[in-house]
Design a protein around this motif. Structure first.
Motif, PDB file in Angstrom:
ATOM      1  N   GLU A  88       0.829  -1.212   0.000  1.00 20.88           N
ATOM      2  CA  GLU A  88       0.000   0.000   0.000  1.00 20.88           C
ATOM      3  C   GLU A  88       0.859   1.256   0.000  1.00 20.88           C
ATOM      4  O   GLU A  88       0.569   2.227  -0.711  1.00 20.88           O
ATOM      5  N   GLU A  91       2.598   1.693  -3.360  1.00 22.97           N
ATOM      6  CA  GLU A  91       1.633   2.155  -4.360  1.00 22.97           C
ATOM      7  C   GLU A  91       1.405   3.662  -4.236  1.00 22.97           C
ATOM      8  O   GLU A  91       1.316   4.371  -5.241  1.00 22.97           O
ATOM      9  N   ARG A  95       2.460   6.511  -7.227  1.00 22.34           N
ATOM     10  CA  ARG A  95       1.197   6.847  -7.907  1.00 22.34           C
ATOM     11  C   ARG A  95       1.376   7.810  -9.068  1.00 22.34           C
ATOM     12  O   ARG A  95       0.694   7.719 -10.092  1.00 22.34           O
ATOM     13  N   ARG A 100       3.527  -0.170 -11.282  1.00 23.54           N
ATOM     14  CA  ARG A 100       2.621  -1.245 -10.896  1.00 23.54           C
ATOM     15  C   ARG A 100       3.307  -2.142  -9.868  1.00 23.54           C
ATOM     16  O   ARG A 100       4.421  -2.620 -10.106  1.00 23.54           O
ATOM     17  N   SER A 101       2.640  -2.342  -8.760  1.00 25.62           N
ATOM     18  CA  SER A 101       3.180  -3.223  -7.722  1.00 25.62           C
ATOM     19  C   SER A 101       2.117  -4.252  -7.354  1.00 25.62           C
ATOM     20  O   SER A 101       0.922  -4.041  -7.584  1.00 25.62           O
TER      21      SER A 101
END
Length: 535
Positions: A88, A91, A95, A100-101
């Motif tokens: 989280e 990400e 952003r 992309r994780s």
């Protein structure tokens, strides 16, 4: 303190950091980010809750291009909770770069993870066991990984992941950057570093006083059988906004959370036997305040990051000083004060002194809260809530005013307010609770006896009615209460292996039932203990 602009980061990373509310780098971030940006291998030693995720996440995001269509970074974490939280945060940091994780962990449908892998994430965050599963299925390839992060490495090794970690690291290209973060540096961590890191730079941000200064630390010396009542009194005396109660075993946590719920507290448990959906549900309820008491095992001590935790209560003394530090570190975060309470049995005092010695902090002794202190705490909380509602001028109270006016015409105002407070306090149910005895320090198996059930309906002066049986394990029912009539006849429950005839019944030595405070109340208390308990 350093600002993030001083590190030469890309504008998209600085924007993400700013929107996350970070203004100045923490000590571990200030030391680790420049080293990581240079591409060097590194060992970072710092306590939980010091910002380690951003310390490796920021340089990781900064150097990955959004045009990559392969896995170029791998982060390993010990638990599902930590893997999710790291994912989280990464990400959020990525952003504005469009990175992309993906979090990979056990307990989640593997086919769902395989579908997500088709999106070609650049960063994988996962637990060692599930990562190895994907590698064996050939759904994850590590041929292009350029950066590996081992987060909470000491915890991963304590959980038995050494072989899995070694197998994974051997599949990653040797020309890579490896960042290892750990709260402690035992010999197995040093061995791992020597095997897989190349001339690592060692960064340590361990304060002289290991325990956080913003946390008030207290202990209560208490007999095992009084722990649960002591916990309830403590929760009433100091009503927490959010509290984490730590138990030693999964079974203990399950029993304790159930017992608190029966007493009327908004509590739930978090332990390894829950499915991932159940764990997510519990954490969601804790974060949004639907429950204010989370009972958890040590698995939750690492990686569980919830803001606003005001109290940490060690229902069972942790087995090592490091666990104690990790537990209490769940409170007193982000510059806020917190409180920790630890229950210590008389034979555990030497172990407590060891914790004090290692943490270099004297833990203050407090007496077990009295019933009057608990009642006073509840009353104070209700009074504060009433005053807050009055001061807020809440229009929702208007429909009740005409009823209040009518009641005030008939009854004394003090009496009415007292009755209203009694209802608002929601007095906890008088439920007897028998928790499983444990012997953690000596590590032995211990046998314990069954006990009497509750008293039955009164039959007159000093005469007792039929009592309920305590629930036994290993073959039969535990002993019931005193029998009806003028004499103390002793009916017993259905038999087990060690049955003895007495007054027309047989009995087995089952687990101890709770004794009712009222002699006209025949409620027995079920125990979840067994004849033998594996510690």
């Amino acid at each position: 303190m350093s600002t993030f602009a001083e590190f030469g980061l890309g504008q998209d990373v600085i924007q993400a950091v700013s929107e996350m509310g970070f203004e100045e780098a923490t000590p571990i971030q200030a030391k680790a980010i420049p080293v990581a940006l240079e591409g060097k291998d590194m060992i970072g030693q710092a306590q939980t809750g010091t910002g380690k995720t951003a310390a490796f996440g920021i340089p990781l995001i900064n150097k990955i291009s959004a045009s990559e269509d392969r896995i170029v970074a791998l982060v390993m974490a010990p638990t599902r909770e930590l893997a999710i939280q790291v994912a989280e945060e990464i990400e959020k940091l990525g952003r504005f770069k469009g990175l992309r994780s993906l979090a990979i962990y056990g307990g989640q449908d593997i086919s769902r993870q395989i579908r997500s892998l088709r999106r070609k994430p650049q960063i994988i965050i996962g637990t060692p066991g599930r990562l190895l599963d994907h590698i064996n299925r050939k759904t994850i390839r590590l041929d292009d990984v350029r950066t590996v992060v081992l987060d909470e490495a000491d915890e991963m090794l304590d959980m038995g992941f050494m072989d899995d970690i070694q197998s994974i690291l051997k599949l990653v290209p040797e020309e890579r950057q490896t960042l290892l973060f750990s709260a402690t540096m035992p010999s197995n961590i040093q061995k791992l570093a020597q095997q897989f890191l190349r001339n690592p730079e060692h960064i340590s941000v361990i304060p002289k006083q290991v325990s956080a200064p913003l946390i008030q630390q207290f202990y209560v010396e208490v007999q095992e059988r009084m722990k649960f009542d002591g916990l309830c009194r403590l929760l009433d005396m100091e009503p927490p906004e959010l509290a984490i109660v730590f138990g030693r075993t999964k079974r203990r946590v399950a029993e304790l959370s159930e017992a608190l719920s029966k007493r009327g507290y908004a509590a739930d448990g978090l332990h390894g036997d829950l499915s991932q959906n159940q764990r997510d549900t519990v954490m969601r309820k804790f974060r949004d305040g639907s429950i204010d008491v989370l009972v958890a095992t040590d698995v939750a001590a690492r990686g569980l990051d919830v803001s606003g935790v005001t109290h940490v209560i060690n229902f069972d003394l942790p087995q090592d000083p490091e666990s104690y530090v990790h537990r209490i570190g769940r409170t007193g975060r982000a510059g806020k004060e917190g409180t920790s309470w630890t229950f210590v049995t008389p034979r555990e005092m030497d172990h407590l002194h060891l914790i004090e010695k290692v943490t270099r902090h004297r833990i203050a002794k407090k007496p077990l809260p009295t019933l009057s202190e608990a009642m006073e705490g509840k009353q104070k909380l209700v009074a504060e809530r009433i005053l807050e509602t009055v001061k807020a001028g809440d229009e929702d109270v208007n429909p009740y005013k005409w009823v209040a006016v009518q009641l005030l015409e008939q009854y004394d105002s003090v009496q009415l307010l007292s009755a209203a407070m009694k209802l608002l306090m929601g007095d906890k149910k008088d439920v007897d609770v028998a928790l499983t005895p444990e012997d953690p320090i000596r590590g032995k198996k211990r046998k314990f006896e069954g006990g009497r059930g509750g008293y039955g309906a009164a039959g007159g002066n000093r005469r007792y009615g039929q009592g309920g049986p305590g629930r036994g394990y290993g073959g039969g029912q535990g002993r019931g209460g005193y029998g009806s009539g003028g004499q103390r006849s002793k009916p017993y429950g259905g038999g087990g292996n060690r049955s003895q005839r007495e007054d027309g019944g047989s009995y087995d030595r089952g687990s101890r039932g709770g004794r009712s405070d009222r002699r006209d109340d025949s409620r027995p208390q079920k125990s979840h203990s067994e004849d033998y308990v594996n510690i």
